[in-house]
Design a protein around this motif. Structure first.
Motif, short mmCIF file in Angstrom:
data_model
loop_
_atom_site.label_atom_id
_atom_site.label_comp_id
_atom_site.label_asym_id
_atom_site.label_seq_id
_atom_site.Cartn_x
_atom_site.Cartn_y
_atom_site.Cartn_z
N THR A 189 -3.99 2.81 6.49
CA THR A 189 -5.43 2.59 6.37
C THR A 189 -5.81 1.94 5.04
N ASN A 190 -4.94 2.07 4.02
CA ASN A 190 -5.21 1.45 2.73
C ASN A 190 -4.74 0.00 2.67
N SER A 191 -4.27 -0.52 3.77
CA SER A 191 -3.76 -1.89 3.79
C SER A 191 -4.39 -2.65 4.95
N ALA A 208 0.86 -1.19 0.00
CA ALA A 208 0.00 0.00 0.00
C ALA A 208 0.88 1.23 0.00
N GLY A 234 0.63 5.81 0.47
CA GLY A 234 -0.11 7.04 0.72
C GLY A 234 0.71 8.21 0.23
N HIS A 275 -2.36 7.27 5.57
CA HIS A 275 -3.05 6.81 4.37
C HIS A 275 -2.56 5.43 3.96
N ALA A 276 -1.25 5.20 4.00
CA ALA A 276 -0.70 3.90 3.64
C ALA A 276 -1.21 2.81 4.57
#
Length: 519
Positions: free
Chosen positions: A64-66, A28, A30, A61-62
């Protein structure tokens, strides 16, 4: 428990965080933008607090995107834009905005250093050819123009500022420090080089300790954990500047390996384990410490893909309208690639020089007043000729740098936004006359930072093992040597134009300053 590494890449306008597994697969990412301010045309600054906030948001962001948990992150390291000057006070807070590597306020200092022999005097010690945005030049400008700001200050670099906020450690590594000027063979500050720059004691005290890229500099603090989502206590490793980290991320780990980054800047790097008694080419570019027993010989254009961004911003509406009118869903760059191939090589005699940065150019020559131009235009040329001339002009600039490095290079690992274009990649192969290979992925600075963290954490035994486990090649381009022979002629003209224009750039800069004084 699975193990993951975060590589943070604080670029000039975007801060990115990427999560990798130990085999180099990107899980992931961000990203957050950072605005650049230009109080005057030749100045470039960033708010340091905004850069830190962008870093925290990119990490959040990284994560939460994983599906990766914070406690599965076993190591983190940062890389970032080099040069410039990022000052903090004794209280750890910024002492004003960061002056960036594209800043031109120290241009007169650079001109003086080259004219009076200062650069030559120190070059064989440091291997650094300073330019207007170099830390040494900007610190000297601060010393001459705002000396009070240096009192009690520590000069960091971009990645160091972010790591300071993560851990409380105020240090740098030899790669970032080397562009400012160190004893590059011993990888520490040099009294002789500092004396050449004319640094007084206050300025010298602002220089931070130099640590190894694989040193653990601390762990994520409770406060940093709260604003990033990282686990408190996560190990943080010093890392490298973006040139060496990106080189590592595409697989430059052993002597003879070569990279060309076609990004905001155009960077050419070649790895070596032997500096010899004399560093060549003299007085330009950099020798940057890499692994414990290798250095990177690097030359960097100030402005690479922004040349295309500028052209499309100012003249791109007809291209965008035509692309949108195509049947199906045709993206702008797919449309450009499909049509630019129809323009003859050499663009009917139009040659473009992409010196668009406020601070002029820094490789393979240093000229703060250098400015971009089209040459050879007639009434028969159209916008497609000019567009392809921009593509070719950037490739000529990369060749100008690569040809100046006295090392045999047969294969170039290419990265950056320009490598996404099949047509541009083939133009590079034909202009350079060398094989181009494209590594998988896109976040090579972040991947290089992750490899450094992995070596520091003991996951990889060396940079070489790290790249062997994590770097894969997805595309290759062989040069058409018939086209290379034609490009050789155009490249000769490209070089003749830029060498014959040196004095005109100075005169133009003088005229612009007189004009600005009337406003």
């Amino acid at each position: 428990m699975a193990e993951y590494i975060i590589g943070l890449d604080a670029g000039t306008s975007v801060v990115k965080a990427a999560i990798f597994d130990v085999n180099g697969n990107e899980i992931a990412r961000g990203a957050r933008s950072v605005p650049i301010t230009n109080p005057q045309a030749h100045l470039a600054e960033e708010n340091m607090d905004e850069v830190w906030v962008a870093g925290t948001e990119a990490i959040q962001h990284a994560l939460t995107n994983s599906s990766v948990r914070a406690d599965e992150i076993v190591a983190l390291s940062a890389t970032g834009q080099g040069d410039g000057t990022w000052l903090i006070g004794a209280d750890g807070k910024p002492k004003g905005p960061a002056y960036l590597w594209t800043d031109g306020r120290a241009g007169d200092i650079i001109d003086g250093w080259y004219l009076d022999g200062t650069v030559s005097k120190q070059f064989n010690i440091s291997g650094t050819g300073p330019y207007a945005g170099t830390t040494s030049a900007l610190l000297r400008w601060r010393q001459d123009n705002e000396p009070e700001i240096l009192e009690g200050a520590t000069n960091l670099w971009c990645k160091d500022w972010i790591e300071y906020n993560l851990t409380g450690d105020a240090s740098t590594d030899a790669s970032d420090a080397s562009l400012a000027g160190i004893d590059v063979r011993n990888r520490q500050w040099s009294d002789e080089v500092n004396a050449a720059w004319g640094f007084d004691e206050r300025t010298r005290r602002a220089l931070p300790p130099i640590k190894s890229p694989v040193d653990q500099i601390g762990t994520v603090t409770a406060h940093a954990a709260g604003v990033t989502g990282l686990a408190e206590g996560t190990p943080v490793f010093k890392g490298q500047m973006d040139i060496t980290a990106s080189s590592l991320g595409v697989g430059v780990a052993r002597p003879g390996d070569c990279m060309a980054v076609i990004g905001t800047a155009g960077i050419v790097t070649v790895a070596t384990d032997n500096l010899g008694s004399e560093i060549l080419p003299a007085d330009v570019g950099w020798v940057i410490p890499h692994s414990p027993d290798t250095w990177i010989r690097a030359l960097g254009m100030n402005c690479c893909t922004p040349n295309l961004d500028w052209f499309l911003r100012e003249f791109g509406d007809p291209f965008r309208r035509e692309a949108s009118a195509q049947p199906g869903e045709v993206g702008l760059f797919d449309y450009l690639d499909a049509n630019i191939k129809e323009v003859p090589i050499g663009c009917g005699g139009v040659i473009y020089h992409g010196y668009l940065a406020p601070g002029g150019e820094r490789a393979p020559f240093v000229k703060p007043s250098a400015r971009g131009s089209f040459n050879g235009i007639t009434g028969s040329h159209d916008r497609w000729h000019l567009l392809r001339a921009v593509y070719e002009g950037v490739a000529f600039g990369i060749r100008d740098c690569l040809d100046a490095i006295p090392t045999q290079v047969d294969t170039v690992r290419m990265a950056g936004g320009g490598a996404n274009s099949h047509v541009w990649s083939q133009i590079f192969a034909d202009v350079l006359g060398r094989r181009i290979i494209i590594p998988a992925g896109s976040e090579f600075g972040a991947k290089g930072a992750a490899i450094v963290a992995g070596v520091g954490a003991g996951i990889y035994s060396s940079y070489g093992e790290g790249t062997d486990r994590t770097v894969n090649i997805v595309r290759e381009y062989e040069p058409d040597l018939r086209k290379t022979a034609v490009y050789d002629d155009f490249f000769g003209v490209y070089r003749d134009i830029r060498t014959s224009t040196l004095a005109s750039w100075d005169a133009l800069q003088s005229a612009v300053r007189k004009s600005a004084a009337l406003v």
